[in-house]
Design a protein around this motif. Structure first.
Motif, PDB file in Angstrom:
ATOM      1  N   TYR A 140      10.066   0.699  -1.324  1.00 16.38           N
ATOM      2  CA  TYR A 140      10.433  -0.483  -2.097  1.00 16.38           C
ATOM      3  C   TYR A 140       9.938  -1.786  -1.462  1.00 16.38           C
ATOM      4  O   TYR A 140       9.432  -2.670  -2.143  1.00 16.38           O
ATOM      5  CB  TYR A 140      11.958  -0.538  -2.281  1.00 16.38           C
ATOM      6  N   LEU A 141      10.056  -1.902  -0.143  1.00 12.84           N
ATOM      7  CA  LEU A 141       9.699  -3.161   0.509  1.00 12.84           C
ATOM      8  C   LEU A 141       8.204  -3.457   0.451  1.00 12.84           C
ATOM      9  O   LEU A 141       7.773  -4.590   0.706  1.00 12.84           O
ATOM     10  CB  LEU A 141      10.183  -3.174   1.962  1.00 12.84           C
ATOM     11  N   LYS A 142       7.399  -2.447   0.113  1.00 11.86           N
ATOM     12  CA  LYS A 142       5.951  -2.663  -0.001  1.00 11.86           C
ATOM     13  C   LYS A 142       5.535  -3.058  -1.416  1.00 11.86           C
ATOM     14  O   LYS A 142       4.368  -3.340  -1.661  1.00 11.86           O
ATOM     15  CB  LYS A 142       5.192  -1.399   0.425  1.00 11.86           C
ATOM     16  N   PHE A 143       6.488  -3.059  -2.351  1.00 12.42           N
ATOM     17  CA  PHE A 143       6.169  -3.476  -3.711  1.00 12.42           C
ATOM     18  C   PHE A 143       5.796  -4.968  -3.703  1.00 12.42           C
ATOM     19  O   PHE A 143       6.189  -5.713  -2.807  1.00 12.42           O
ATOM     20  CB  PHE A 143       7.344  -3.220  -4.655  1.00 12.42           C
ATOM     21  N   ILE A 144       5.057  -5.397  -4.718  1.00 11.38           N
ATOM     22  CA  ILE A 144       4.447  -6.735  -4.724  1.00 11.38           C
ATOM     23  C   ILE A 144       4.762  -7.470  -6.024  1.00 11.38           C
ATOM     24  O   ILE A 144       4.446  -6.974  -7.110  1.00 11.38           O
ATOM     25  CB  ILE A 144       2.914  -6.596  -4.553  1.00 11.38           C
ATOM     26  N   LYS A 145       5.340  -8.641  -5.904  1.00  9.52           N
ATOM     27  CA  LYS A 145       5.635  -9.436  -7.101  1.00  9.52           C
ATOM     28  C   LYS A 145       4.327 -10.016  -7.661  1.00  9.52           C
ATOM     29  O   LYS A 145       3.434 -10.372  -6.889  1.00  9.52           O
ATOM     30  CB  LYS A 145       6.599 -10.576  -6.755  1.00  9.52           C
TER      31      LYS A 145
ATOM     32  N   MET B 254      -2.999   0.936  -5.063  1.00  7.71           N
ATOM     33  CA  MET B 254      -3.340   1.048  -3.652  1.00  7.71           C
ATOM     34  C   MET B 254      -2.704  -0.032  -2.785  1.00  7.71           C
ATOM     35  O   MET B 254      -2.315   0.226  -1.648  1.00  7.71           O
ATOM     36  CB  MET B 254      -4.870   1.006  -3.533  1.00  7.71           C
ATOM     37  N   LEU B 255      -2.551  -1.242  -3.326  1.00  2.00           N
ATOM     38  CA  LEU B 255      -2.047  -2.359  -2.523  1.00  2.00           C
ATOM     39  C   LEU B 255      -0.677  -2.090  -1.923  1.00  2.00           C
ATOM     40  O   LEU B 255      -0.369  -2.567  -0.827  1.00  2.00           O
ATOM     41  CB  LEU B 255      -1.982  -3.643  -3.364  1.00  2.00           C
ATOM     42  N   GLU B 256       0.154  -1.316  -2.648  1.00  2.00           N
ATOM     43  CA  GLU B 256       1.520  -1.051  -2.156  1.00  2.00           C
ATOM     44  C   GLU B 256       1.546   0.032  -1.079  1.00  2.00           C
ATOM     45  O   GLU B 256       2.615   0.434  -0.612  1.00  2.00           O
ATOM     46  CB  GLU B 256       2.452  -0.671  -3.323  1.00  2.00           C
ATOM     47  N   HIS B 257       0.362   0.499  -0.656  1.00  2.00           N
ATOM     48  CA  HIS B 257       0.310   1.538   0.375  1.00  2.00           C
ATOM     49  C   HIS B 257      -0.329   1.054   1.682  1.00  2.00           C
ATOM     50  O   HIS B 257      -0.528   1.845   2.593  1.00  2.00           O
ATOM     51  CB  HIS B 257      -0.466   2.755  -0.139  1.00  2.00           C
ATOM     52  N   VAL B 258      -0.711  -0.232   1.758  1.00  2.00           N
ATOM     53  CA  VAL B 258      -1.360  -0.723   2.984  1.00  2.00           C
ATOM     54  C   VAL B 258      -0.497  -1.767   3.680  1.00  2.00           C
ATOM     55  O   VAL B 258       0.305  -2.448   3.041  1.00  2.00           O
ATOM     56  CB  VAL B 258      -2.765  -1.322   2.689  1.00  2.00           C
ATOM     57  N   PRO B 259      -0.664  -1.911   5.010  1.00  2.00           N
ATOM     58  CA  PRO B 259       0.160  -2.872   5.751  1.00  2.00           C
ATOM     59  C   PRO B 259      -0.092  -4.327   5.347  1.00  2.00           C
ATOM     60  O   PRO B 259       0.820  -5.138   5.335  1.00  2.00           O
ATOM     61  CB  PRO B 259      -0.257  -2.643   7.207  1.00  2.00           C
ATOM     62  N   ARG B 260      -1.361  -4.675   5.052  1.00  2.00           N
ATOM     63  CA  ARG B 260      -1.698  -6.072   4.743  1.00  2.00           C
ATOM     64  C   ARG B 260      -2.439  -6.158   3.412  1.00  2.00           C
ATOM     65  O   ARG B 260      -3.671  -6.291   3.376  1.00  2.00           O
ATOM     66  CB  ARG B 260      -2.552  -6.667   5.871  1.00  2.00           C
ATOM     67  N   PRO B 261      -1.715  -6.108   2.299  1.00  2.00           N
ATOM     68  CA  PRO B 261      -2.375  -6.125   0.989  1.00  2.00           C
ATOM     69  C   PRO B 261      -3.189  -7.388   0.743  1.00  2.00           C
ATOM     70  O   PRO B 261      -4.228  -7.345   0.082  1.00  2.00           O
ATOM     71  CB  PRO B 261      -1.215  -5.997  -0.012  1.00  2.00           C
ATOM     72  N   GLU B 262      -2.744  -8.520   1.314  1.00  2.00           N
ATOM     73  CA  GLU B 262      -3.478  -9.772   1.102  1.00  2.00           C
ATOM     74  C   GLU B 262      -4.895  -9.704   1.672  1.00  2.00           C
ATOM     75  O   GLU B 262      -5.832 -10.338   1.166  1.00  2.00           O
ATOM     76  CB  GLU B 262      -2.703 -10.974   1.689  1.00  2.00           C
TER      77      GLU B 262
ATOM     78  N   ILE C 220       2.981  -2.361  -8.220  1.00  2.00           N
ATOM     79  CA  ILE C 220       4.362  -2.275  -8.716  1.00  2.00           C
ATOM     80  C   ILE C 220       5.145  -3.511  -8.304  1.00  2.00           C
ATOM     81  O   ILE C 220       5.075  -3.946  -7.150  1.00  2.00           O
ATOM     82  CB  ILE C 220       5.065  -1.001  -8.167  1.00  2.00           C
ATOM     83  N   ASN C 221       5.865  -4.082  -9.247  1.00  2.00           N
ATOM     84  CA  ASN C 221       6.684  -5.259  -9.006  1.00  2.00           C
ATOM     85  C   ASN C 221       7.839  -4.924  -8.048  1.00  2.00           C
ATOM     86  O   ASN C 221       8.192  -3.752  -7.883  1.00  2.00           O
ATOM     87  CB  ASN C 221       7.246  -5.750 -10.348  1.00  2.00           C
ATOM     88  N   ARG C 222       8.395  -5.953  -7.412  1.00  2.00           N
ATOM     89  CA  ARG C 222       9.517  -5.744  -6.479  1.00  2.00           C
ATOM     90  C   ARG C 222      10.771  -6.408  -7.039  1.00  2.00           C
ATOM     91  O   ARG C 222      10.925  -7.618  -6.994  1.00  2.00           O
ATOM     92  CB  ARG C 222       9.174  -6.311  -5.096  1.00  2.00           C
TER      93      ARG C 222
END
Length: 235
Positions: A183-188, A126-134, A155-157
């Protein structure tokens, strides 16, 4: 959709449009059905779900929430897609799933209302689908009791993730509809760990999730370069 709400209207519309297919294992949600036993086993192994109070953030049609309730947890699934929630509620009724309820709410809204009320918080895919995952990570940390568990998967970036999660999954193998991920919404993992620490959580374990296109099976592994899960605890 106002700016204060941490949701992307395009993402919500996309998942709402597909909502009626959530429980069809041959649909675009097939990968979620395939990975669910892995996610569930991993979460249950660490948090011992039976008798626990759980909130599933971004529950969609309820695939994980339903299975956690069947493990003996009392589960609240929250999402902002009305259609997906209706599907989840209907499935719970038809399947007779005990101790699961669904509500249209964001993680941030629920955190204001029920801080420190849950033994376990899950937020998967879900985190890779929202504007502010933090902001979601912070809300998850607020919702969990001291000593409780918080689980994320995303998903990793990096170049490999782009190749596997977008080119491979959406264009070559057609596991997911094209445009499912950006891709730019992926999270390391380092970014996720940083947000977790800032929110007062200790990340205790990360696991990779790999797909074998030949056997069409998923497995947990130590390779977090594409899909990965993270388990955190509130001290």
């Amino acid at each position: 959709m106002n700016e204060a709400l941490n949701a992307d209207p395009v993402e919500l519309a996309k998942f709402s449009e597909q909502a009626h297919r959530w429980w069809d294992p041959d649909s675009e949600f097939g990968p979620l059905h395939a990975i669910n036993p892995l996610r569930l086993g991993w979460i249950d192994g660490l948090a011992q779900l039976a008798g626990k109070r759980v909130v599933d953030i971004g529950c969609g049609g309820g695939i994980l929430a339903d299975s956690m309730a069947r493990k003996g947890a009392s589960v609240l699934g929250i999402d902002l897609s009305t259609k997906a929630l209706r599907v989840a509620q209907l499935h719970a009724l038809e399947a007779g799933t005990p101790n699961v309820e669904y509500r249209e709410a964001s993680a941030e809204m629920l955190a204001q209302e029920q801080a420190g009320q849950f033994d376990v918080v899950t937020c998967m895919e879900m985190l890779e689908h929202v504007p502010r995952p933090e902001s979601v990570v912070q809300a998850a940390a607020t919702l969990v009791k001291p000593g409780g568990w918080v689980f994320f998967s995303t998903i990793n970036r990096n170049a490999k993730a782009f190749l596997f999660a977008i080119v491979g999954a959406e264009y070559v193998l057609n596991l997911l509809p094209r445009g499912t991920h950006e891709y730019l919404k992926f999270i390391k993992p380092s970014e996720l760990a940083g947000w977790a620490r800032s929110a007062g959580l200790d990340v205790l374990q990360t696991q990779g999730m790999e797909y074998n296109p030949l056997t069409r099976r998923y497995r947990l592994s130590g390779d977090t370069s594409v899909n990965y899960l993270a388990a955190a605890r509130k001290p």
